[in-house]
Write an enzyme that holds these catalytic residues in place. Structure first.
Site, mmCIF file in Angstrom:
data_model
loop_
_atom_site.group_PDB
_atom_site.id
_atom_site.type_symbol
_atom_site.label_atom_id
_atom_site.label_comp_id
_atom_site.label_asym_id
_atom_site.label_seq_id
_atom_site.Cartn_x
_atom_site.Cartn_y
_atom_site.Cartn_z
ATOM 1 N N ASN A 257 -20.251 87.694 60.771
ATOM 2 C CA ASN A 257 -21.331 87.641 61.751
ATOM 3 C C ASN A 257 -22.721 87.797 61.136
ATOM 4 O O ASN A 257 -23.695 87.286 61.664
ATOM 5 C CB ASN A 257 -21.116 88.703 62.833
ATOM 6 C CG ASN A 257 -20.667 90.033 62.274
ATOM 7 O OD1 ASN A 257 -19.672 90.111 61.554
ATOM 8 N ND2 ASN A 257 -21.396 91.077 62.577
ATOM 9 N N GLN B 287 -16.930 84.583 65.584
ATOM 10 C CA GLN B 287 -18.127 83.822 65.187
ATOM 11 C C GLN B 287 -17.830 82.373 64.869
ATOM 12 O O GLN B 287 -18.747 81.552 64.833
ATOM 13 C CB GLN B 287 -18.796 84.489 63.971
ATOM 14 C CG GLN B 287 -19.451 85.817 64.276
ATOM 15 C CD GLN B 287 -20.695 85.680 65.172
ATOM 16 O OE1 GLN B 287 -21.232 84.593 65.381
ATOM 17 N NE2 GLN B 287 -21.141 86.796 65.721
ATOM 18 N N GLY C 184 -15.989 85.101 74.297
ATOM 19 C CA GLY C 184 -16.619 84.143 75.209
ATOM 20 C C GLY C 184 -18.113 83.975 74.992
ATOM 21 O O GLY C 184 -18.623 82.860 74.901
ATOM 22 N N THR D 23 -5.886 92.737 87.361
ATOM 23 C CA THR D 23 -6.226 91.509 88.084
ATOM 24 C C THR D 23 -7.170 90.653 87.241
ATOM 25 O O THR D 23 -8.155 91.154 86.694
ATOM 26 C CB THR D 23 -6.864 91.847 89.449
ATOM 27 O OG1 THR D 23 -5.891 92.576 90.202
ATOM 28 C CG2 THR D 23 -7.254 90.590 90.214
ATOM 29 N N CYS E 72 -32.420 101.072 61.525
ATOM 30 C CA CYS E 72 -33.511 102.000 61.225
ATOM 31 C C CYS E 72 -33.541 103.070 62.305
ATOM 32 O O CYS E 72 -33.789 102.768 63.475
ATOM 33 C CB CYS E 72 -34.819 101.222 61.192
ATOM 34 S SG CYS E 72 -36.179 102.171 60.543
HETATM 35 N N1 PLP Z 1 -16.188 90.406 65.938
HETATM 36 C C1 PLP Z 1 -17.254 89.763 65.454
HETATM 37 C C2 PLP Z 1 -17.142 89.004 64.179
HETATM 38 C C3 PLP Z 1 -18.473 89.813 66.130
HETATM 39 O O1 PLP Z 1 -19.536 89.175 65.628
HETATM 40 C C4 PLP Z 1 -18.558 90.555 67.333
HETATM 41 C C5 PLP Z 1 -19.849 90.677 68.044
HETATM 42 O O2 PLP Z 1 -20.907 90.591 67.469
HETATM 43 C C6 PLP Z 1 -17.401 91.193 67.789
HETATM 44 C C7 PLP Z 1 -16.240 91.097 67.073
HETATM 45 C C8 PLP Z 1 -17.428 92.020 69.040
HETATM 46 O O3 PLP Z 1 -17.719 91.254 70.150
HETATM 47 P P1 PLP Z 1 -17.884 91.934 71.597
HETATM 48 O O4 PLP Z 1 -18.976 92.934 71.455
HETATM 49 O O5 PLP Z 1 -18.220 90.789 72.469
HETATM 50 O O6 PLP Z 1 -16.601 92.565 71.932
#
Ligand code: PLP
Length: 380
Positions: free
Chosen positions: A152, A180, A201, A238, A326
């Site tokens: 990410n 990602q 999503g 649900t 920070c």
């Molecule tokens: N995994 C990766 C590589 C991500 O970049 C992120 C969110 O930035 C997540 C997991 C977690 O996603 P969420 O906060 O939508 O559960």
């Protein structure tokens, strides 16, 4: 005043208007419970099943191998804990990497406290895991390998296909966090050779609050929640029909537009980088390996700049994120940049800029102008 240019699409994406349009009937009038047998219930059940098929098509699996969750964090928890608990009589060893998102790392740390043994693999200067290192870390009691598909922060794409082959040869379950990569590059579960794959999503133009987990047929997994049996009891509760419909549409569009989106994100990212380099020269340092990177992601350090000062200085014009946190004047470098052995100064000067499928040339040219001016002003 114009709206700031958004260049933080790895943080989240807007809901695509086509996705929103698909969700509206389920917000406004089609409110039935998918478990109810009358028509408004049945139509909701059909909508969930349609979405399941749309998600499955994007990653080339069977619809029954898709389980809807609330987010990528939940999918990762279900994958890692679910496999760990289901296989704890066969072994307690899990292999992961040092550059995972906290939604995997923190789960592994938790399992470490529960008696599992975790190997955190190092990465090279580009943030890549060496498949040989995975092979060398395998033990008789290894029950799971979990390595993300694309990072990410720096966008580095992992050699998932090679790791998948090693996992298969050794009969070990293999999970990848593809939060990602889904929608940005091809994510075919058979080509990747994975048994579980996490989808988020809101990273692919669906709303926040919906995710999915692919679980290959025949994979032994324990559910984390217990309830009334929805999602074959693997994830009861649900169904979130509205958001599930949105995710389905987003996946259909991601498959339909993959080539074009990939091209647009890459052209924008590359235009940005070239613009920065042509005006700032050696002051620009690219982290990671652009040959092996998500098409939209640029992790870049500006020499002698504080990334926090820069991101905050330009925040009325351009929105980007930093590679460090920070708090109370103390700068903490992200674990990803640490694992890549970036020196403190470069890491503290690192920003992440991520383009979207609809980012325009005009937006990029404006962002270049804003960034260059700010870097010149803030250079110390
Ligand atoms: N995994 C990766 C590589 C991500 O970049 C992120 C969110 O930035 C997540 C997991 C977690 O996603 P969420 O906060 O939508 O559960």
């Amino acid at each position: 005043m114009r709206k700031p240019i958004y260049l933080d699409y790895n943080a989240t994406t807007p809901v695509d208007p086509e996705v929103a349009k698909e969700m509206i009937p389920y917000i406004e009038s089609l409110y039935g419970n998918p478990s109810s047998s009358y028509s408004i219930g049945r139509s909701n059940k059909e909508a969930v099943e349609k979405a399941r098929a749309q998600v499955a098509k994007l990653i080339n699996c069977l619809p029954e191998e898709i389980y809807f969750t609330s987010c990528a964090t939940e999918s990762n928890n279900l994958a890692v804990k679910g496999i760990a608990w289901a296989n704890r009589n066969n072994g307690l060893h899990i292999i992961t990497s040092k550059i995972e998102h906290p939604a995997v790392t923190e789960v592994c740390k938790y399992l470490g406290l529960q008696g599992f043994e975790i190997t955190y693999l190092k990465v090279d200067q580009y943030g890549r895991v060496n498949p040989k290192a995975v092979e060398n870390a395998i033990r008789k009691d290894t029950i799971l390998i979990t390595i993300m598909h694309a990072n990410n922060e720096v966008g580095t794409i992992q050699p998932i296909h090679e790791i998948g082959a090693i996992a298969r040869q050794n009969n070990i379950v293999f999970h990848t966090d593809a939060s990602q990569s889904v929608g940005k590059i091809e994510t075919d579960v058979d080509k990747l050779g994975v048994d579980l794959l996490t989808i988020a999503g809101h990273k692919l133009y669906a709303p926040k609050g919906i995710g999915a987990l692919y679980i290959r047929k025949g994979t032994k997994i324990e559910n984390l929640m217990h309830g009334a049996g929805q999602e074959k009891s693997i994830r009861p509760g649900t169904e979130n029909v509205i958001h599930t419909v949105g995710l389905g549409k987003a996946c259909e569009m991601a498959l339909r537009d993959l080539k074009q989106n990939h091209q647009n994100m890459k052209v924008s990212r590359d235009r940005l980088l070239h613009g920065l380099i042509s005006q700032l020269g050696n002051q620009v340092h690219v982290n990671g390996d652009l040959e092996n990177c998500l098409p939209n992601t640029l992790s870049v350090a500006f020499e002698n700049i504080s990334a926090h000062a820069l991101a905050s200085f330009i925040s009325n014009d351009v929105l980007i994120s930093t590679g460090s946190a920070c708090h109370s004047g103390e700068t903490t470098i992200s674990s990803v940049l640490q694992a890549m052995k970036l020196d403190f100064r470069t890491a503290a000067a690192t920003v992440r800029i991520s383009t979207g499928k609809k980012t325009t040339e005009e937006e990029i040219d404006f962002a270049i102008e804003v960034l260059v001016n700010a870097v010149k002003k803030l250079s110390i």
